[in-house]
Design a protein around this motif. Structure first.
Motif, PDB file in Angstrom:
ATOM      1  N   ALA A  28     -64.220  -1.106  34.535  1.00  0.00           N
ATOM      2  CA  ALA A  28     -65.113   0.028  34.295  1.00  0.00           C
ATOM      3  C   ALA A  28     -65.639   0.572  35.623  1.00  0.00           C
ATOM      4  O   ALA A  28     -66.262  -0.186  36.386  1.00  0.00           O
ATOM      5  CB  ALA A  28     -66.268  -0.383  33.392  1.00  0.00           C
ATOM      6  N   PRO A  29     -65.412   1.848  35.924  1.00  0.00           N
ATOM      7  CA  PRO A  29     -65.840   2.406  37.208  1.00  0.00           C
ATOM      8  C   PRO A  29     -67.308   2.819  37.212  1.00  0.00           C
ATOM      9  O   PRO A  29     -67.661   3.937  37.587  1.00  0.00           O
ATOM     10  CB  PRO A  29     -64.915   3.619  37.372  1.00  0.00           C
ATOM     11  CG  PRO A  29     -64.685   4.084  35.972  1.00  0.00           C
ATOM     12  CD  PRO A  29     -64.683   2.844  35.109  1.00  0.00           C
ATOM     13  N   ILE A  30     -68.184   1.913  36.779  1.00  0.00           N
ATOM     14  CA  ILE A  30     -69.618   2.195  36.711  1.00  0.00           C
ATOM     15  C   ILE A  30     -70.373   0.946  37.149  1.00  0.00           C
ATOM     16  O   ILE A  30     -69.823  -0.161  37.125  1.00  0.00           O
ATOM     17  CB  ILE A  30     -70.056   2.582  35.274  1.00  0.00           C
ATOM     18  CG1 ILE A  30     -69.649   1.478  34.280  1.00  0.00           C
ATOM     19  CG2 ILE A  30     -69.484   3.928  34.864  1.00  0.00           C
ATOM     20  CD1 ILE A  30     -70.157   1.695  32.879  1.00  0.00           C
ATOM     21  N   LEU A 287     -68.685   0.020  26.530  1.00  0.00           N
ATOM     22  CA  LEU A 287     -67.293  -0.189  26.147  1.00  0.00           C
ATOM     23  C   LEU A 287     -67.117  -0.165  24.636  1.00  0.00           C
ATOM     24  O   LEU A 287     -65.993  -0.051  24.139  1.00  0.00           O
ATOM     25  CB  LEU A 287     -66.784  -1.523  26.707  1.00  0.00           C
ATOM     26  CG  LEU A 287     -66.771  -1.653  28.235  1.00  0.00           C
ATOM     27  CD1 LEU A 287     -66.233  -3.017  28.647  1.00  0.00           C
ATOM     28  CD2 LEU A 287     -65.948  -0.538  28.876  1.00  0.00           C
ATOM     29  N   ASN A 288     -68.218  -0.271  23.893  1.00  0.00           N
ATOM     30  CA  ASN A 288     -68.163  -0.223  22.433  1.00  0.00           C
ATOM     31  C   ASN A 288     -68.444   1.167  21.879  1.00  0.00           C
ATOM     32  O   ASN A 288     -68.498   1.331  20.658  1.00  0.00           O
ATOM     33  CB  ASN A 288     -69.162  -1.223  21.840  1.00  0.00           C
ATOM     34  CG  ASN A 288     -68.802  -2.659  22.168  1.00  0.00           C
ATOM     35  OD1 ASN A 288     -67.630  -3.015  22.206  1.00  0.00           O
ATOM     36  ND2 ASN A 288     -69.808  -3.486  22.413  1.00  0.00           N
ATOM     37  N   THR A 374     -58.323   9.245  31.757  1.00  0.00           N
ATOM     38  CA  THR A 374     -59.129   9.674  30.608  1.00  0.00           C
ATOM     39  C   THR A 374     -60.075   8.559  30.169  1.00  0.00           C
ATOM     40  O   THR A 374     -61.251   8.801  29.860  1.00  0.00           O
ATOM     41  CB  THR A 374     -58.208  10.070  29.445  1.00  0.00           C
ATOM     42  OG1 THR A 374     -57.365  11.153  29.856  1.00  0.00           O
ATOM     43  CG2 THR A 374     -59.016  10.496  28.224  1.00  0.00           C
ATOM     44  N   TYR A 375     -59.582   7.339  30.145  1.00  0.00           N
ATOM     45  CA  TYR A 375     -60.404   6.191  29.761  1.00  0.00           C
ATOM     46  C   TYR A 375     -61.552   5.990  30.750  1.00  0.00           C
ATOM     47  O   TYR A 375     -62.715   5.825  30.348  1.00  0.00           O
ATOM     48  CB  TYR A 375     -59.519   4.946  29.698  1.00  0.00           C
ATOM     49  CG  TYR A 375     -60.272   3.653  29.490  1.00  0.00           C
ATOM     50  CD1 TYR A 375     -60.898   3.372  28.280  1.00  0.00           C
ATOM     51  CD2 TYR A 375     -60.354   2.707  30.505  1.00  0.00           C
ATOM     52  CE1 TYR A 375     -61.577   2.181  28.091  1.00  0.00           C
ATOM     53  CE2 TYR A 375     -61.035   1.520  30.330  1.00  0.00           C
ATOM     54  CZ  TYR A 375     -61.650   1.261  29.114  1.00  0.00           C
ATOM     55  OH  TYR A 375     -62.333   0.082  28.938  1.00  0.00           O
ATOM     56  N   ILE A 379     -65.781   6.440  30.209  1.00  0.00           N
ATOM     57  CA  ILE A 379     -66.820   5.455  30.556  1.00  0.00           C
ATOM     58  C   ILE A 379     -67.844   6.074  31.500  1.00  0.00           C
ATOM     59  O   ILE A 379     -69.062   5.877  31.338  1.00  0.00           O
ATOM     60  CB  ILE A 379     -66.180   4.214  31.200  1.00  0.00           C
ATOM     61  CG1 ILE A 379     -65.277   3.511  30.189  1.00  0.00           C
ATOM     62  CG2 ILE A 379     -67.245   3.246  31.694  1.00  0.00           C
ATOM     63  CD1 ILE A 379     -64.527   2.328  30.756  1.00  0.00           C
ATOM     64  N   GLN A 380     -67.375   6.828  32.495  1.00  0.00           N
ATOM     65  CA  GLN A 380     -68.303   7.449  33.442  1.00  0.00           C
ATOM     66  C   GLN A 380     -69.215   8.453  32.737  1.00  0.00           C
ATOM     67  O   GLN A 380     -70.422   8.520  33.024  1.00  0.00           O
ATOM     68  CB  GLN A 380     -67.517   8.128  34.558  1.00  0.00           C
ATOM     69  CG  GLN A 380     -66.835   7.151  35.504  1.00  0.00           C
ATOM     70  CD  GLN A 380     -65.965   7.846  36.522  1.00  0.00           C
ATOM     71  OE1 GLN A 380     -65.416   8.927  36.271  1.00  0.00           O
ATOM     72  NE2 GLN A 380     -65.813   7.249  37.693  1.00  0.00           N
ATOM     73  N   ALA A 381     -68.645   9.246  31.822  1.00  0.00           N
ATOM     74  CA  ALA A 381     -69.462  10.209  31.078  1.00  0.00           C
ATOM     75  C   ALA A 381     -70.488   9.486  30.211  1.00  0.00           C
ATOM     76  O   ALA A 381     -71.643   9.925  30.097  1.00  0.00           O
ATOM     77  CB  ALA A 381     -68.566  11.101  30.217  1.00  0.00           C
TER      78      ALA A 381
END
Length: 479
Positions: A28-30, A287-288, A374-375, A379-381
């Motif tokens: 996850a890029p967060i 992630l959920n 896109t994935y 997550i970033q959004a």
């Protein structure tokens, strides 16, 4: 027939091979934790361990949401898409097994023989009949390299993505209904404030008019009183339309008429309908989120399609076979001597396609890379939406306290100014300014109450909904 079954079983046993890349969920890029400090809460809202933490507390709003989940057309479209994706997966999965077809034939022929062929003096007609009953397999592909299996896995993941998409639509619908319900309550409060202000202004106009006739007040006082009366009346007319439009918006979301008994009479009545959802401490809860889950299933599908594209570079082995009975007489059709069988294995290999096969693999890889982006973007959004909601949540209480203090001061100032004007101590301008300030402070109080409740809805949606709503999963009939 036994040989045919043995070949099919052998092909099925080797079909576990796959050329798909090993799937690894991207990191996850967060940040792993929510922002803290500054406008953010010291600790993210969290429920007590093991405690239920419903978000929608008002029974009226719960009933509206339940009705919307049953009737809303957008949700119906999403559920229809689930059904279509599930059917497509079942179609593709069926290709993993041979297709059996049964057939039966009856053939009758008549042949006329000349007398020279029979030795008789006249022509003779010779009749013949044949009967056949077969069960056959037509071009069943032995999935040695996993092409069919990869395509089935891709369709399975797209089906699961459509289910997650329906949950995302459901989450959006729940939030939209709650927000529309709160907007209606806030506009009802604004309408009441405007009506009360208009009534006070009418009394002010009557008093100022009487003072003008008695030579106590100038005409400017009357005109100023009429100005605030006209403003309040204009607001009343506008807000009546807005309240009606709020009901129309709710009816569209709910998918049918809205019972007036399910509407809140004011923002004070509605503000406690929404509780603060639990954000927890870790951002991995994102992630959920349904849209993040949908994006990940899309990524899994793209990964499977790489395997199918790779397998398309290798030979395809297919089997056509049949077994059954054939006889010249119907009475002897189903006997051992009438049994017949055939099997035709085939190999097809397009070893030269001018680079089209490798280009297919490259295209599948490019789609997979796009699915990864896109994935990660989903997550970033999600993190940005949650952080924004938390930032507002961390400051809205302080703003609400300041707005309330302003309202109390404005109300007291207006009472004092009006009393002094009526007692002839102050000019009307002081009372007029105090009334305008009080009117504005009341509107600001409604606005901050609405924003506080909507912020909780925003945080609920940003976190992905789920258990805090306590409405349950999709009904079994809608799965």
């Amino acid at each position: 027939m036994r040989r045919l079954l043995i070949i099919l079983l052998a092909g099925a046993s080797t079909a576990a091979c796959t050329l798909e890349p090993r799937y690894v969920r991207p990191d996850a890029p967060i940040p792993t934790q929510w922002p803290v400090g500054g406008p953010y809460p010291t600790n993210a809202p969290a429920a007590e361990a093991g405690a239920a933490n419903p978000v929608i507390l008002d029974a009226r709003l719960q009933r509206l949401i339940a009705t919307g989940l049953d009737n809303n057309r957008d949700l119906r479209v999403a559920l229809a898409n689930i059904a279509a994706s599930r059917a497509q997966y079942r179609i593709q999965r069926a290709a993993l097994l041979p297709e059996l077809a049964a057939s039966g034939r009856y053939t009758a022929s008549r042949r006329s023989l000349a007398n020279g062929q029979t030795g008789a003096g006249a022509n003779v007609d010779r009749n013949s009949e044949s009967y056949a009953a077969e069960i056959g397999i037509n071009a069943f592909e032995v999935d040695l390299f996993g092409r069919v299996r990869s395509l089935a896995r891709a369709d399975l993941n797209r089906y699961l993505a459509s289910e997650a998409g329906a949950r995302a639509t459901r989450l959006t619908l729940v939030g939209d209904i709650a927000e529309a319900w709160l907007n209606h309550a806030a506009d009802q409060s604004l309408l009441k404030i405007a009506e009360e202000t208009a009534a006070n202004a009418e009394r002010g106009v009557s008093l100022t008019s009487a003072r003008l006739r008695g030579g106590v007040a100038p005409r400017t006082d009357l005109r100023q009183a009429e100005t605030i009366l006209a403003t309040a009346r204009a607001d009343v007319a506008r807000l009546r339309s807005v309240v009606a439009q709020d009901v129309n918006a709710l009816q569209l979301l709910v998918g049918g008429p809205v019972d007036a008994g399910l509407l809140a009479s004011s923002i004070d009545d509605a503000a406690s309908a929404v509780a603060l959802p639990a954000a927890g401490l870790s951002s991995t809860v994102l992630l959920n989120r349904p849209d993040v889950i949908e994006a990940e299933y899309g990524l899994r599908a793209a990964n499977a399609e790489i395997g199918a594209a790779r397998a398309a570079l290798f030979p395809r082995i297919s089997i056509t076979g049949a077994g059954g009975f054939a006889s010249d007489a119907l009475s002897s059709l189903f006997t051992d001597r009438a049994f017949t069988s055939s099997i035709s294995p085939g190999v097809t290999w397009s070893f030269f396609r001018a680079g089209a096969g490798l280009a297919g693999v490259d295209a599948a890889r490019a789609r997979q890379e796009a699915a990864v982006a896109t994935y990660e973007r989903a997550i970033q959004a999600a993190f940005r939406e949650t952080a924004d909601a938390l930032a507002r949540n961390g400051t809205i209480a302080d703003q609400g306290a300041a707005v309330r203090l302003r309202l109390d001061a404005a109300a007291d100032s207006y009472r004092l100014a009006d009393a002094r004007y009526r007692g002839g101590v102050d000019a009307f301008l002081s009372s007029l300014d105090a009334q305008r300030t009080f009117y504005s402070a009341q509107q600001a109080q409604v606005a901050i109450q609405l924003e506080t409740a909507v912020n909780r809805i925003d945080l609920y949606r940003a976190l992905g909904g789920g258990d805090p709503l306590d409405i349950g999963p999709l009904p079994e009939a809608q799965r």
